[in-house]
Design a protein around this motif. Structure first.
Motif, short mmCIF file in Angstrom:
data_model
loop_
_atom_site.label_atom_id
_atom_site.label_comp_id
_atom_site.label_asym_id
_atom_site.label_seq_id
_atom_site.Cartn_x
_atom_site.Cartn_y
_atom_site.Cartn_z
N PHE A 116 6.43 1.02 3.38
CA PHE A 116 5.65 -0.15 3.81
C PHE A 116 4.22 -0.20 3.28
CE2 PHE A 116 9.04 0.02 7.00
CZ PHE A 116 9.44 -1.31 7.01
N THR A 117 3.59 0.94 3.05
CA THR A 117 2.21 0.90 2.56
C THR A 117 2.12 0.34 1.14
OG1 THR A 117 1.49 2.68 4.03
CG2 THR A 117 0.14 2.25 2.07
N PRO A 118 2.96 0.79 0.19
CA PRO A 118 2.91 0.17 -1.14
C PRO A 118 3.21 -1.33 -1.12
CG PRO A 118 4.09 2.25 -1.23
CD PRO A 118 3.89 1.93 0.22
N TYR A 119 4.14 -1.74 -0.23
CA TYR A 119 4.46 -3.16 -0.15
C TYR A 119 3.27 -3.95 0.40
CZ TYR A 119 6.90 -7.50 0.88
OH TYR A 119 7.29 -8.82 0.92
N THR A 120 2.54 -3.38 1.37
CA THR A 120 1.35 -4.03 1.89
C THR A 120 0.29 -4.18 0.80
OG1 THR A 120 1.77 -3.06 4.07
CG2 THR A 120 -0.44 -3.95 3.68
N ILE A 121 0.09 -3.13 0.01
CA ILE A 121 -0.87 -3.18 -1.09
C ILE A 121 -0.45 -4.23 -2.12
CG2 ILE A 121 -1.89 -1.86 -3.00
CD1 ILE A 121 -1.65 0.63 -1.27
N TYR A 122 0.86 -4.32 -2.37
CA TYR A 122 1.38 -5.31 -3.31
C TYR A 122 1.09 -6.73 -2.82
CZ TYR A 122 4.89 -8.41 -5.37
OH TYR A 122 5.54 -9.47 -5.97
N ARG A 123 1.27 -6.96 -1.51
CA ARG A 123 1.05 -8.30 -0.97
C ARG A 123 -0.43 -8.65 -0.88
NH1 ARG A 123 5.20 -10.89 1.82
NH2 ARG A 123 3.66 -12.58 1.88
N TYR A 124 -1.27 -7.69 -0.53
CA TYR A 124 -2.69 -7.97 -0.34
C TYR A 124 -3.54 -7.73 -1.58
CZ TYR A 124 -1.83 -8.11 4.73
OH TYR A 124 -1.39 -8.43 5.99
N GLY A 125 -3.10 -6.81 -2.40
CA GLY A 125 -3.96 -6.34 -3.48
C GLY A 125 -4.79 -5.17 -2.99
N LEU A 132 -9.06 -4.16 4.62
CA LEU A 132 -8.34 -4.00 5.88
C LEU A 132 -8.59 -2.63 6.48
CD1 LEU A 132 -6.06 -4.72 7.98
CD2 LEU A 132 -4.44 -3.81 6.31
N MET A 133 -8.53 -1.59 5.66
CA MET A 133 -8.74 -0.22 6.13
C MET A 133 -10.14 -0.04 6.71
SD MET A 133 -5.91 1.52 5.47
CE MET A 133 -6.27 3.24 5.15
N LEU A 134 -11.14 -0.62 6.04
CA LEU A 134 -12.52 -0.48 6.50
C LEU A 134 -12.79 -1.30 7.75
CD1 LEU A 134 -14.40 -0.60 3.06
CD2 LEU A 134 -14.04 1.41 4.52
N LYS A 135 -12.21 -2.48 7.81
CA LYS A 135 -12.49 -3.40 8.91
C LYS A 135 -11.70 -3.05 10.17
CE LYS A 135 -14.02 -7.37 10.68
NZ LYS A 135 -15.43 -7.69 10.91
N GLU A 256 2.44 -4.96 7.44
CA GLU A 256 1.11 -4.39 7.60
C GLU A 256 1.06 -3.44 8.79
OE1 GLU A 256 -3.01 -5.70 9.59
OE2 GLU A 256 -2.31 -7.11 8.06
N VAL A 257 1.63 -3.87 9.92
CA VAL A 257 1.57 -3.07 11.15
C VAL A 257 2.32 -1.76 10.97
CG1 VAL A 257 2.16 -3.01 13.59
CG2 VAL A 257 1.34 -5.14 12.57
N ILE A 258 3.54 -1.82 10.44
CA ILE A 258 4.32 -0.59 10.24
C ILE A 258 3.66 0.30 9.20
CG2 ILE A 258 6.58 0.37 9.65
CD1 ILE A 258 7.83 -2.27 10.51
N GLY A 259 3.14 -0.32 8.15
CA GLY A 259 2.48 0.46 7.11
C GLY A 259 1.25 1.20 7.61
N GLN A 260 0.41 0.51 8.40
CA GLN A 260 -0.79 1.14 8.93
C GLN A 260 -0.45 2.21 9.97
OE1 GLN A 260 -4.32 0.31 7.95
NE2 GLN A 260 -2.84 -0.05 6.33
#
Length: 409
Positions: A116-125, A132-135, A256-260
């Motif tokens: 899920f994390t690579p897919y989140t990065i793919y969707r968001y850039g 997202l990580m900082l905020k 995003e939720v599962i990835g984080q």
């Protein structure tokens, strides 16, 4: 934790808010019959879209005619079986002489993170993901902490107390979910929901009583007080984790939720395993069976974590927990084959009672059911328009609902 949400979640929304606002500002007024039926519109104001959709299918039992109800029922039992399978693999590992609670669950977070994390990065850039990580990273760290500690302390509880005691204390998770949802998410429970929860707990009580009679699920406690305290702590952590996840998946994309959760859970559990499981890791037995059991445990738990957000969107954290009460029944069904358990005559009665309790829980619910979250607004405008959300259903059915509710000019 439950502050304003980033605009990242808007990527999954499929409806433009300006278009909705302009359509709601139309000079065409609701018909007199529709206004009376919905108890609104007497002053010329338009009925909220969610209310229009909810009243499309009237009747005390209207929710039982929707496909969502049967999806929830089936999904709840799938989650209960997956959860039971993880308990079975844990028992098999213990029989082989391997007890590594933190390290054992670590692989689950690793697998989910890989997916899920690579897919989140793919969707968001990468830039938006870092933003997202900082905020919001601190929010997900707290969420992951609740989840990790729930998994860790329930395994520790089984070391010191009996399974019978741990199951009784695990009811506390439902209480935590109801209280937190009431206080922070403004959820107001229907009388049928309270009654359904009590009936489900009664069914679980019958299961536990039959275990006590047959002596198949008791055992001897090594340190009853310590084990019960660990079980109480685990139930509290699970209740907080479940409620937090329900909130997140209603306002953010599921990936995003599962990835984080898996990203920070992997870090927290890895550190915990390095601190507390070093001696257990050295003392553990390592062979082909242990490898197979660990693989089975990881796959079943990962399936559980992947399907759980769908349940939170369709239903609620409270129903999620009462659905898992049938796990003890499925545990015995698996145990008949694997551990040669014998089924007591009270088991089928208890299982039926829990299912009936789940149906009563939804007695008189609307078409949108519990997918409509009170913290997202009347038309779920603060939520994400994702898979199985009430917002998606409203966005999809807005034109049809308005055609039915607005008379010709």
């Amino acid at each position: 934790m439950f502050g304003k949400q980033e605009d990242i979640a808007v990527q999954e929304q499929s409806t433009d808010q300006k278009n909705i606002a302009s359509s709601e500002a139309s000079p065409v007024q609701p018909s007199e019959g529709t206004a009376a039926a919905n108890g609104d519109g007497q002053d010329g104001s338009e009925v909220p879209v969610a209310d229009i959709i909810d009243t499309k299918k009237k009747g005390f039992l209207s929710y039982f005619t929707t496909k969502e109800f049967y999806i929830i029922l089936l999904l709840g039992q799938t989650l209960a079986i997956a959860n039971t399978a993880t308990s079975t693999f844990t028992t098999l590992l213990g029989m082989e002489g391997t007890s590594i609670p933190a390290f054992q669950t670590f692989f689950n977070y690793v697998l989910l993170n890989i997916i899920f994390t690579p897919y989140t990065i793919y969707r968001y850039g990468i830039k938006r993901w870092l933003r997202l990580m900082l905020k919001d990273g601190w929010k997900y760290i707290i969420f992951a902490f609740f989840d990790v500690e729930g998994n860790y302390f329930i395994v520790l509880a089984y070391r010191y107390t009996t399974i019978l005691s741990a199951q009784l204390i695990n009811f506390w998770a439902i209480v935590v979910v109801v209280v937190v949802s009431f206080l922070f998410l403004h959820v107001r429970y229907h009388w049928a929901q309270i009654g359904g929860i009590l009936i489900c707990i009664g069914g679980m009580g019958i299961l536990i009583a039959s275990d006590h009679i047959t002596g198949s699920n008791g055992g001897k406690a090594l340190d009853q007080v310590k084990g019960d305290l660990f079980a109480l702590l685990a139930a509290t952590m699970y209740g907080l984790s479940n409620t937090t996840e329900e909130y997140f998946v209603s306002t953010r994309p599921m990936y995003e939720v599962i990835g984080q959760l898996s990203f920070f859970g992997m870090i927290i559990m890895g550190a915990q395993a390095g601190i507390f499981d070093r001696q257990s890791f050295r003392d553990a037995v390592w062979n082909g069976k242990v490898g197979g059991y660990l693989t089975g445990y990881t796959l079943c738990l990962s399936l559980f974590y992947t399907l759980a957000p769908i349940m939170y969107r369709l239903s609620s954290a409270a129903f999620f927990n009462i659905s898992l009460l049938t796990g003890n029944f499925w545990n015995v069904c698996i145990g008949i084959k694997v551990f040669h358990y014998s089924v007591h005559w009270m088991y089928p009665i208890a299982f039926v009672l829990i299912i009936v309790g789940q149906m009563i829980y939804y007695l008189g619910r609307t078409v949108l059911g519990e997918a409509r979250k009170p913290w997202l607004g009347r038309n779920q405008e603060k939520g994400v328009s994702g898979l199985f959300t009430a917002r998606r259903k409203i966005d999809t059915e807005v034109p049809h609902a308005r055609r039915e509710s607005i008379s010709p000019a």
